[in-house]
Scaffold this active site. Structure first.
Site, PDB file in Angstrom:
ATOM      1  N   ASP A 192     -10.906   2.923   4.308  1.00 18.38           N
ATOM      2  CA  ASP A 192     -11.253   1.504   4.196  1.00 18.38           C
ATOM      3  C   ASP A 192     -12.772   1.299   4.200  1.00 18.38           C
ATOM      4  O   ASP A 192     -13.263   0.218   3.847  1.00 18.38           O
ATOM      5  CB  ASP A 192     -10.691   0.721   5.398  1.00 18.38           C
ATOM      6  CG  ASP A 192      -9.435  -0.060   5.058  1.00 18.38           C
ATOM      7  OD1 ASP A 192      -9.265  -0.427   3.884  1.00 18.38           O
ATOM      8  OD2 ASP A 192      -8.642  -0.318   5.981  1.00 18.38           O
ATOM      9  N   LYS A 248       0.837  -1.205   0.000  1.00 20.34           N
ATOM     10  CA  LYS A 248       0.000   0.000   0.000  1.00 20.34           C
ATOM     11  C   LYS A 248       0.872   1.256   0.000  1.00 20.34           C
ATOM     12  O   LYS A 248       0.602   2.206  -0.739  1.00 20.34           O
ATOM     13  CB  LYS A 248      -0.947  -0.024   1.216  1.00 20.34           C
ATOM     14  CG  LYS A 248      -2.044  -1.079   1.089  1.00 20.34           C
ATOM     15  CD  LYS A 248      -2.847  -1.303   2.372  1.00 20.34           C
ATOM     16  CE  LYS A 248      -3.840  -2.448   2.186  1.00 20.34           C
ATOM     17  NZ  LYS A 248      -4.632  -2.768   3.392  1.00 20.34           N
ATOM     18  N   GLN A 283      -4.481  -1.697   9.655  1.00 18.66           N
ATOM     19  CA  GLN A 283      -4.463  -3.021   9.023  1.00 18.66           C
ATOM     20  C   GLN A 283      -5.062  -4.068   9.968  1.00 18.66           C
ATOM     21  O   GLN A 283      -4.715  -4.122  11.147  1.00 18.66           O
ATOM     22  CB  GLN A 283      -3.023  -3.397   8.627  1.00 18.66           C
ATOM     23  CG  GLN A 283      -2.895  -4.671   7.812  1.00 18.66           C
ATOM     24  CD  GLN A 283      -3.540  -4.587   6.416  1.00 18.66           C
ATOM     25  OE1 GLN A 283      -3.683  -3.519   5.849  1.00 18.66           O
ATOM     26  NE2 GLN A 283      -3.942  -5.716   5.887  1.00 18.66           N
TER      27      GLN A 283
HETATM   28  N1  GUN Z   1      -7.012  -6.944   6.113  1.00 10.46           N
HETATM   29  C1  GUN Z   1      -7.390  -7.637   5.026  1.00 10.46           C
HETATM   30  N2  GUN Z   1      -7.925  -6.812   4.105  1.00 10.46           N
HETATM   31  C2  GUN Z   1      -7.870  -5.569   4.626  1.00 10.46           C
HETATM   32  C3  GUN Z   1      -8.256  -4.294   4.138  1.00 10.46           C
HETATM   33  O1  GUN Z   1      -8.785  -4.115   3.041  1.00 10.46           O
HETATM   34  N3  GUN Z   1      -8.018  -3.246   4.973  1.00 10.46           N
HETATM   35  C4  GUN Z   1      -7.461  -3.389   6.198  1.00 10.46           C
HETATM   36  N4  GUN Z   1      -7.283  -2.301   6.959  1.00 10.46           N
HETATM   37  N5  GUN Z   1      -7.091  -4.568   6.680  1.00 10.46           N
HETATM   38  C5  GUN Z   1      -7.293  -5.642   5.890  1.00 10.46           C
END
Ligand code: GUN
Length: 291
Positions: free
Chosen positions: A119, A52, A96
């Protein structure tokens, strides 16, 4: 059979975002700034968060990575979130998931400023999503909608079977595909671990979204000819023949399913890169909302 190439599509989206950022810069506007918070040292989570941050660099965004020890308390994490909420240079941020067991995930998500929740996990944004109001769509379902759009896969009137009811993928995906929207108007069946006779249901599906997290779960005998397959799974499976000691496996047995499919996402290179591209898209949106 057509591969739904998430890697290529995400690169196209990133190119579009690069142009948009350059235009903002030219106009003297703020450069989007995404922050990511990682608690602990789970290998897969570290990989995702690093991807990311790298994607931010690629499109010309600012990024900040905050890594916290696995022993970080809920209170410390809440205080980190409060400072990100207050930091006017940060347009959006993510925490995350999954978080260590001693931290209450819902409490953390509730603490994020909904305007910075790129998110789309804050209950307010989940509510807006469910009501089809403008908000940040969660990146993985959003990426799947975008992939279906760019490959012109018809969803209207189609029977979509979603396997898995996670808050991150299955649940929002089932809601979005049933809505009155461009990549919607589908008849959706949401299936999960308590579903009886799953195979009888998947055999009726025009589109299957596999998001249960069990490697190679969906096999060729479970799908009909001409099906569209979206494979969200990405599990590390031990493999001594690989230098890193594992391979990445989807929830779909590609070898037996792909000969029957009209469209199918590969793993890796399908849904994963799209998730990152849509997170970047949401971050630009957050930045524009604050203009
Ligand atoms: N863990 C797995 N997929 C995601 C996501 O799209 N965002 C976040 N913050 N954690 C994740």
């Amino acid at each position: 059979m057509t591969l739904l190439d998430g890697k290529a599509t995400s690169n196209t989206i990133k190119d579009e975002l690069t142009v948009a950022v350059a235009a903002r810069k030219e106009a003297g506007k703020k450069i989007p700034h995404l922050a990511a918070v990682l608690v602990g040292n789970d290998g897969a989570s570290m990989t995702y968060v690093n991807s990311k941050v790298k994607a931010c660099e690629r499109v010309g965004y600012k990024s900040t990575l905050i890594t916290l020890d696995a022993s970080t308390s809920e209170e410390q994490l809440l205080s980190e979130i409060a400072s990100l909420n207050a930091n006017s240079d940060i347009d959006g941020f993510i925490v995350q998931l999954p978080l260590p067991k001693h931290i209450d995930e819902q409490k953390i998500l509730l603490a994020i400023d909904p305007a910075k929740d790129v998110d789309g996990f804050h209950p307010m944004n989940v509510g807006k999503m469910a009501l089809n109001l403008p908000t940040f769509l969660p990146a993985t379902p959003y990426g799947i909608l975008e992939l279906l759009k760019r490959y012109q896969v018809e969803t209207s009137g189609q029977h979509v079977v979603v396997i898995g009811r996670s808050h991150i993928v299955g649940e929002p995906m089932s809601i979005l595909l049933a809505q009155k929207r461009a990549q919607g108007n589908a008849t959706v069946t949401l299936t999960h671990s308590r579903t009886k006779n799953l195979k009888a249901i998947t055999l009726q599906a025009d589109i299957i979204v596999a998001a249960l997290g069990i490697p190679e779960f969906l096999t060729g005998d479970m799908v009909k000819q001409g099906v569209t397959i979206i494979d969200v799974g990405i599990t590390r499976v031990e493999d001594d023949s690989k230098k890193r000691g594992y391979r990445l496996a989807g929830d779909v047995d590609f070898a037996s399913v792909s000969p029957k499919a009209s469209f199918i996402t590969p793993v890796p290179g399908g849904v994963g890169p799209m998730t990152i591209a849509m997170l970047l898209k949401n971050t630009l949106q957050a930045c524009e909302n604050r203009d």
